[in-house]
Design a protein around this motif. Structure first.
Motif, PDB file in Angstrom:
ATOM      1  N   ASP A  54       0.813  -1.216   0.000  1.00  0.00           N
ATOM      2  CA  ASP A  54       0.000   0.000   0.000  1.00  0.00           C
ATOM      3  C   ASP A  54       0.845   1.264   0.000  1.00  0.00           C
ATOM      4  O   ASP A  54       0.349   2.338  -0.340  1.00  0.00           O
ATOM      5  N   ASP A  55       2.126   1.164   0.378  1.00  0.00           N
ATOM      6  CA  ASP A  55       2.923   2.355   0.654  1.00  0.00           C
ATOM      7  C   ASP A  55       4.040   2.655  -0.338  1.00  0.00           C
ATOM      8  O   ASP A  55       4.639   3.717  -0.265  1.00  0.00           O
ATOM      9  N   ILE A  56       4.357   1.747  -1.235  1.00  0.00           N
ATOM     10  CA  ILE A  56       5.536   1.940  -2.094  1.00  0.00           C
ATOM     11  C   ILE A  56       5.112   1.996  -3.563  1.00  0.00           C
ATOM     12  O   ILE A  56       4.376   1.138  -4.044  1.00  0.00           O
ATOM     13  N   GLU A  57       5.612   3.034  -4.244  1.00  0.00           N
ATOM     14  CA  GLU A  57       5.373   3.187  -5.682  1.00  0.00           C
ATOM     15  C   GLU A  57       6.712   3.249  -6.402  1.00  0.00           C
ATOM     16  O   GLU A  57       7.630   3.928  -5.950  1.00  0.00           O
ATOM     17  N   VAL A  58       6.809   2.551  -7.539  1.00  0.00           N
ATOM     18  CA  VAL A  58       8.000   2.601  -8.390  1.00  0.00           C
ATOM     19  C   VAL A  58       7.547   3.175  -9.732  1.00  0.00           C
ATOM     20  O   VAL A  58       6.680   2.607 -10.402  1.00  0.00           O
ATOM     21  N   HIS A  59       8.146   4.320 -10.102  1.00  0.00           N
ATOM     22  CA  HIS A  59       7.780   5.009 -11.336  1.00  0.00           C
ATOM     23  C   HIS A  59       8.889   4.818 -12.368  1.00  0.00           C
ATOM     24  O   HIS A  59      10.067   4.972 -12.049  1.00  0.00           O
ATOM     25  N   VAL A  60       8.512   4.517 -13.600  1.00  0.00           N
ATOM     26  CA  VAL A  60       9.476   4.468 -14.695  1.00  0.00           C
ATOM     27  C   VAL A  60       9.601   5.897 -15.213  1.00  0.00           C
ATOM     28  O   VAL A  60       8.667   6.456 -15.787  1.00  0.00           O
ATOM     29  N   VAL A  61      10.775   6.495 -15.007  1.00  0.00           N
ATOM     30  CA  VAL A  61      10.990   7.895 -15.345  1.00  0.00           C
ATOM     31  C   VAL A  61      11.544   8.042 -16.757  1.00  0.00           C
ATOM     32  O   VAL A  61      11.113   8.900 -17.528  1.00  0.00           O
ATOM     33  N   GLU A  62      12.511   7.197 -17.110  1.00  0.00           N
ATOM     34  CA  GLU A  62      13.173   7.351 -18.404  1.00  0.00           C
ATOM     35  C   GLU A  62      13.808   6.025 -18.822  1.00  0.00           C
ATOM     36  O   GLU A  62      14.298   5.276 -17.992  1.00  0.00           O
ATOM     37  N   VAL A  63      13.800   5.772 -20.101  1.00  0.00           N
ATOM     38  CA  VAL A  63      14.519   4.632 -20.676  1.00  0.00           C
ATOM     39  C   VAL A  63      15.392   5.189 -21.780  1.00  0.00           C
ATOM     40  O   VAL A  63      14.906   5.804 -22.724  1.00  0.00           O
ATOM     41  N   ARG A  64      16.720   4.991 -21.654  1.00  0.00           N
ATOM     42  CA  ARG A  64      17.658   5.505 -22.654  1.00  0.00           C
ATOM     43  C   ARG A  64      18.702   4.426 -22.920  1.00  0.00           C
ATOM     44  O   ARG A  64      19.516   4.121 -22.052  1.00  0.00           O
ATOM     45  N   GLY A  65      18.659   3.849 -24.081  1.00  0.00           N
ATOM     46  CA  GLY A  65      19.596   2.774 -24.417  1.00  0.00           C
ATOM     47  C   GLY A  65      19.341   1.589 -23.504  1.00  0.00           C
ATOM     48  O   GLY A  65      18.231   1.099 -23.375  1.00  0.00           O
ATOM     49  N   GLY A  66      20.386   1.154 -22.804  1.00  0.00           N
ATOM     50  CA  GLY A  66      20.250   0.025 -21.886  1.00  0.00           C
ATOM     51  C   GLY A  66      20.050   0.461 -20.444  1.00  0.00           C
ATOM     52  O   GLY A  66      20.186  -0.351 -19.527  1.00  0.00           O
ATOM     53  N   THR A  67      19.714   1.736 -20.228  1.00  0.00           N
ATOM     54  CA  THR A  67      19.573   2.257 -18.870  1.00  0.00           C
ATOM     55  C   THR A  67      18.125   2.650 -18.610  1.00  0.00           C
ATOM     56  O   THR A  67      17.475   3.299 -19.438  1.00  0.00           O
ATOM     57  N   VAL A  68      17.647   2.280 -17.434  1.00  0.00           N
ATOM     58  CA  VAL A  68      16.294   2.630 -17.024  1.00  0.00           C
ATOM     59  C   VAL A  68      16.399   3.489 -15.763  1.00  0.00           C
ATOM     60  O   VAL A  68      17.083   3.120 -14.813  1.00  0.00           O
ATOM     61  N   ARG A  69      15.743   4.640 -15.758  1.00  0.00           N
ATOM     62  CA  ARG A  69      15.699   5.489 -14.555  1.00  0.00           C
ATOM     63  C   ARG A  69      14.362   5.251 -13.868  1.00  0.00           C
ATOM     64  O   ARG A  69      13.304   5.335 -14.503  1.00  0.00           O
ATOM     65  N   LEU A  70      14.429   4.962 -12.564  1.00  0.00           N
ATOM     66  CA  LEU A  70      13.246   4.692 -11.772  1.00  0.00           C
ATOM     67  C   LEU A  70      13.114   5.735 -10.680  1.00  0.00           C
ATOM     68  O   LEU A  70      14.115   6.223 -10.145  1.00  0.00           O
ATOM     69  N   GLY A  71      11.901   6.045 -10.302  1.00  0.00           N
ATOM     70  CA  GLY A  71      11.622   6.921  -9.170  1.00  0.00           C
ATOM     71  C   GLY A  71      10.839   6.138  -8.135  1.00  0.00           C
ATOM     72  O   GLY A  71      10.021   5.277  -8.481  1.00  0.00           O
ATOM     73  N   PHE A  72      11.119   6.385  -6.858  1.00  0.00           N
ATOM     74  CA  PHE A  72      10.476   5.638  -5.782  1.00  0.00           C
ATOM     75  C   PHE A  72       9.757   6.581  -4.836  1.00  0.00           C
ATOM     76  O   PHE A  72      10.293   7.627  -4.466  1.00  0.00           O
TER      77      PHE A  72
END
Length: 128
Positions: free
Chosen positions: A16-34
């Motif tokens: 109920d308390d944790i969210e993982v956001h996909v912020v950016e995908v560039r090449g083989g790198t994924v940026r996540l926000g929590f």
């Protein structure tokens, strides 16, 4: 392991308390926000392993550490000598009271008042 596919801007919820956001995908790198409560620790794997290793090393007590601490502790012989000195002083005070007939209560104000308020030589039938 659960594997999910998400696009930029989409979210994954954990409990109920944790969210993982996909912020950016560039090449083989994924940026996540929590988004999570402050009491939930979030670390990259390599940082988490360093923290765990540092905690393990900090928890280990070596013989050198104990030896260094022992230098500050009083020796058993010194402790016994101090206890014997304290016992002798207490015994001497009790002997002095018995020799003079004084019965001390341990309270200085009460003992002083009793010494002043009790006439030793007054006749029993004399007015107070």
């Amino acid at each position: 392991m659960l594997t999910l596919t998400r696009s930029v801007g989409e979210t994954i919820r954990i409990g109920d308390d944790i969210e993982v956001h996909v912020v950016e995908v560039r090449g083989g790198t994924v940026r996540l926000g929590f988004k999570a409560p402050r009491e939930v620790a979030i670390h990259r794997e390599e940082v988490y392993r360093q923290i765990a290793e540092a905690n393990l090393l900090a928890a280990q007590v070596t013989a050198d550490s104990l030896g260094a601490l022992a230098a500050f502790a009083p020796s058993p012989a010194a402790t016994e000598a101090a206890a014997a000195t304290d016992d002798a002083a207490t015994d001497d005070a009790a002997t002095d009271d018995a020799a003079t007939g004084d019965a001390a209560t341990g309270d200085a104000a009460t003992d002083a008042a009793a010494a002043v308020a009790t006439p030793v030589d007054a006749p029993k039938d004399a007015p107070a």
